[in-house]
Write a protein that holds these residues in place. Structure first.
Motif, PDB file in Angstrom:
ATOM      1  N   ALA A  71       0.547  -1.130  -0.123  1.00 35.56           N
ATOM      2  CA  ALA A  71      -0.074  -0.251   0.275  1.00 35.56           C
ATOM      3  C   ALA A  71       0.944   1.253   0.523  1.00 35.56           C
ATOM      4  O   ALA A  71       0.585   2.283  -1.016  1.00 35.56           O
ATOM      5  N   LYS A  72       2.302   1.538   1.175  1.00 32.11           N
ATOM      6  CA  LYS A  72       2.741   2.393   1.215  1.00 32.11           C
ATOM      7  C   LYS A  72       3.359   2.840  -0.579  1.00 32.11           C
ATOM      8  O   LYS A  72       3.724   3.910  -1.385  1.00 32.11           O
ATOM      9  N   ASP A  73       4.070   1.100  -0.953  1.00 34.28           N
ATOM     10  CA  ASP A  73       4.414   1.738  -2.170  1.00 34.28           C
ATOM     11  C   ASP A  73       3.990   2.521  -3.693  1.00 34.28           C
ATOM     12  O   ASP A  73       4.148   2.782  -4.783  1.00 34.28           O
ATOM     13  N   GLN A  74       2.124   2.032  -3.252  1.00 33.56           N
ATOM     14  CA  GLN A  74       1.032   2.412  -4.315  1.00 33.56           C
ATOM     15  C   GLN A  74       0.265   4.093  -4.154  1.00 33.56           C
ATOM     16  O   GLN A  74      -0.285   4.562  -4.519  1.00 33.56           O
ATOM     17  N   ASN A  75       1.745   4.654  -2.985  1.00 33.67           N
ATOM     18  CA  ASN A  75       1.110   5.418  -2.576  1.00 33.67           C
ATOM     19  C   ASN A  75      -0.162   5.691  -2.011  1.00 33.67           C
ATOM     20  O   ASN A  75      -1.074   7.152  -2.238  1.00 33.67           O
ATOM     21  N   ILE A  76      -0.742   4.740  -1.292  1.00 28.18           N
ATOM     22  CA  ILE A  76      -1.675   4.797  -0.453  1.00 28.18           C
ATOM     23  C   ILE A  76      -1.461   5.179   0.939  1.00 28.18           C
ATOM     24  O   ILE A  76      -1.009   4.492   1.844  1.00 28.18           O
ATOM     25  N   GLN A  77      -2.307   6.060   1.183  1.00 26.47           N
ATOM     26  CA  GLN A  77      -2.414   6.734   3.025  1.00 26.47           C
ATOM     27  C   GLN A  77      -3.011   5.942   3.785  1.00 26.47           C
ATOM     28  O   GLN A  77      -3.985   5.076   3.701  1.00 26.47           O
ATOM     29  N   LEU A  78      -1.906   5.478   5.172  1.00 22.38           N
ATOM     30  CA  LEU A  78      -2.797   4.357   6.069  1.00 22.38           C
ATOM     31  C   LEU A  78      -1.922   4.517   7.609  1.00 22.38           C
ATOM     32  O   LEU A  78      -1.684   6.105   7.558  1.00 22.38           O
ATOM     33  N   ALA A  79      -3.655   4.782   7.791  1.00 23.84           N
ATOM     34  CA  ALA A  79      -4.051   5.381   9.261  1.00 23.84           C
ATOM     35  C   ALA A  79      -4.735   3.884  10.225  1.00 23.84           C
ATOM     36  O   ALA A  79      -5.067   3.049   9.626  1.00 23.84           O
ATOM     37  N   MET A  80      -4.778   4.854  11.252  1.00 19.91           N
ATOM     38  CA  MET A  80      -5.158   3.523  12.263  1.00 19.91           C
ATOM     39  C   MET A  80      -6.223   4.011  13.386  1.00 19.91           C
ATOM     40  O   MET A  80      -6.290   4.944  13.505  1.00 19.91           O
ATOM     41  N   VAL A  81      -7.284   3.169  13.469  1.00 25.84           N
ATOM     42  CA  VAL A  81      -8.215   3.504  13.959  1.00 25.84           C
ATOM     43  C   VAL A  81      -8.720   2.277  15.141  1.00 25.84           C
ATOM     44  O   VAL A  81      -8.936   2.022  14.943  1.00 25.84           O
ATOM     45  N   THR A  82      -8.690   2.755  16.652  1.00 30.41           N
ATOM     46  CA  THR A  82      -8.388   1.737  17.501  1.00 30.41           C
ATOM     47  C   THR A  82      -8.796   2.500  18.526  1.00 30.41           C
ATOM     48  O   THR A  82      -8.844   3.183  19.285  1.00 30.41           O
ATOM     49  N   GLY A  83      -9.471   0.798  19.571  1.00 29.44           N
ATOM     50  CA  GLY A  83     -10.688   1.840  20.889  1.00 29.44           C
ATOM     51  C   GLY A  83      -9.290   0.465  21.871  1.00 29.44           C
ATOM     52  O   GLY A  83     -10.051   1.412  22.617  1.00 29.44           O
ATOM     53  N   LYS A  84      -8.043   0.409  21.571  1.00 28.84           N
ATOM     54  CA  LYS A  84      -6.657   0.465  22.754  1.00 28.84           C
ATOM     55  C   LYS A  84      -6.831   2.518  23.189  1.00 28.84           C
ATOM     56  O   LYS A  84      -7.259   3.156  22.323  1.00 28.84           O
ATOM     57  N   GLY A  85      -5.932   2.209  24.597  1.00 27.08           N
ATOM     58  CA  GLY A  85      -5.401   3.549  24.969  1.00 27.08           C
ATOM     59  C   GLY A  85      -3.991   3.337  23.868  1.00 27.08           C
ATOM     60  O   GLY A  85      -3.581   2.466  23.412  1.00 27.08           O
ATOM     61  N   GLU A  86      -3.645   4.897  24.025  1.00 25.01           N
ATOM     62  CA  GLU A  86      -2.880   5.500  23.809  1.00 25.01           C
ATOM     63  C   GLU A  86      -1.148   4.606  24.015  1.00 25.01           C
ATOM     64  O   GLU A  86      -0.373   4.479  23.388  1.00 25.01           O
ATOM     65  N   ARG A  87      -0.465   4.101  25.096  1.00 24.77           N
ATOM     66  CA  ARG A  87      -0.030   3.286  25.706  1.00 24.77           C
ATOM     67  C   ARG A  87      -0.041   2.247  25.575  1.00 24.77           C
ATOM     68  O   ARG A  87       1.407   1.661  25.099  1.00 24.77           O
ATOM     69  N   SER A  88      -0.150   0.740  25.361  1.00 26.13           N
ATOM     70  CA  SER A  88      -1.166   0.105  25.042  1.00 26.13           C
ATOM     71  C   SER A  88      -1.033  -0.147  23.386  1.00 26.13           C
ATOM     72  O   SER A  88      -0.112  -0.708  23.031  1.00 26.13           O
ATOM     73  N   THR A  89      -1.302   0.861  22.974  1.00 25.26           N
ATOM     74  CA  THR A  89      -1.242   1.019  20.805  1.00 25.26           C
ATOM     75  C   THR A  89       0.267   1.305  21.044  1.00 25.26           C
ATOM     76  O   THR A  89       0.816   0.595  20.237  1.00 25.26           O
ATOM     77  N   GLU A  90       0.951   2.401  21.728  1.00 20.12           N
ATOM     78  CA  GLU A  90       2.190   2.839  21.709  1.00 20.12           C
ATOM     79  C   GLU A  90       3.281   1.165  21.551  1.00 20.12           C
ATOM     80  O   GLU A  90       3.875   1.197  21.080  1.00 20.12           O
ATOM     81  N   ILE A  91       2.934   0.479  22.898  1.00 18.75           N
ATOM     82  CA  ILE A  91       3.538  -0.395  23.193  1.00 18.75           C
ATOM     83  C   ILE A  91       3.876  -1.852  21.526  1.00 18.75           C
ATOM     84  O   ILE A  91       4.577  -2.115  21.752  1.00 18.75           O
ATOM     85  N   THR A  92       2.653  -1.897  21.653  1.00 19.07           N
ATOM     86  CA  THR A  92       2.275  -2.934  20.388  1.00 19.07           C
ATOM     87  C   THR A  92       2.975  -2.274  19.061  1.00 19.07           C
ATOM     88  O   THR A  92       3.769  -3.217  18.523  1.00 19.07           O
ATOM     89  N   LEU A  93       2.448  -0.877  18.945  1.00 16.53           N
ATOM     90  CA  LEU A  93       3.281  -0.936  17.158  1.00 16.53           C
ATOM     91  C   LEU A  93       4.481  -0.445  17.275  1.00 16.53           C
ATOM     92  O   LEU A  93       5.210  -1.453  16.668  1.00 16.53           O
TER      93      LEU A  93
END
Length: 215
Positions: A92-114
């Protein structure tokens, strides 16, 4: 297709069992009783802070810190994204598709996983959950505004029935991710998402075909 918005748990990686295990380790000692998976899952919607508030309100601060500590320590249960997911992100990145994330997780646990998955850099906009309750509709609208994308030019990819409802409310086509062991396939099918895929390979083919058609 100009933008793909991803959920995290059960979509990018098989992290729901990790979440439940961390909640049990954090909450059961403070609650003084064992908790079933269902008791924990029934509190989902708000971020982890909402789960802690619902189950052990008298130990709110300690419960959150204990959860995040166990979540990080147990992350070897899910050390990488689903097989093939990183290749989809790369394509997707190579094809210039923009990527986003919308999760119900809290900010801190999201950062841990990413960080653990080493995929943070793929996403141009990230919206996380709220202790007060579900906010995926607002999250989807926010990332579209940040990226300057029309709803019809994007898709949301998520594994839960609530993702279908939120996407429809936001006016975004919904692709149901049914490749995790935790996915409720029949329930997702009943709600008639725009697309439903049971394997990462099927989803990748769809992404490739959709992008090629728009070229």
């Amino acid at each position: 297709m100009k933008c793909i918005i991803f959920d995290l748990d059960g979509t990018i990686g098989n992290t729901l069992p990790l979440c439940i295990a961390a909640f049990k380790k954090a909450i059961e000692p403070l609650a003084g009783k064992a908790l079933s998976d269902k008791e924990i899952i029934d509190t989902f919607g708000p971020s982890e802070e909402g789960t802690v508030q619902a189950l052990i309100p008298n130990y709110y601060e300690q419960g959150i810190e204990d959860y995040l500590r166990h979540y990080r320590q147990l992350h070897a249960m899910c050390a990488s994204p689903f097989e093939g997911m990183r290749e989809i992100l790369d394509y997707a990145k190579d094809q210039n598709i923009q990527l986003a994330m919308v999760t119900g997780k809290g900010e801190r646990s999201t950062e841990i996983t990413l960080d653990m998955f080493d995929i943070h850099s793929y996403f141009e906009a990230i919206e996380t959950g709220s202790p007060q309750g579900p906010r995926k509709v607002q999250g989807i609208q926010s990332v579209l505004n940040q990226l300057g994308i029309m709803p019809a030019d994007s898709i949301y990819v998520g594994d839960a029935p609530s993702d279908i409802k939120a996407s429809r409310e936001a006016g975004v086509p919904i692709v149901s991710a049914a490749w995790a062991e935790t996915a409720e396939v029949e329930l997702l099918q009943e709600m008639q998402p725009n697309k439903l895929f049971k394997t990462i390979q099927e989803f990748r083919q769809y992404i490739q075909q959709t992008i090629q058609k728009s070229d």
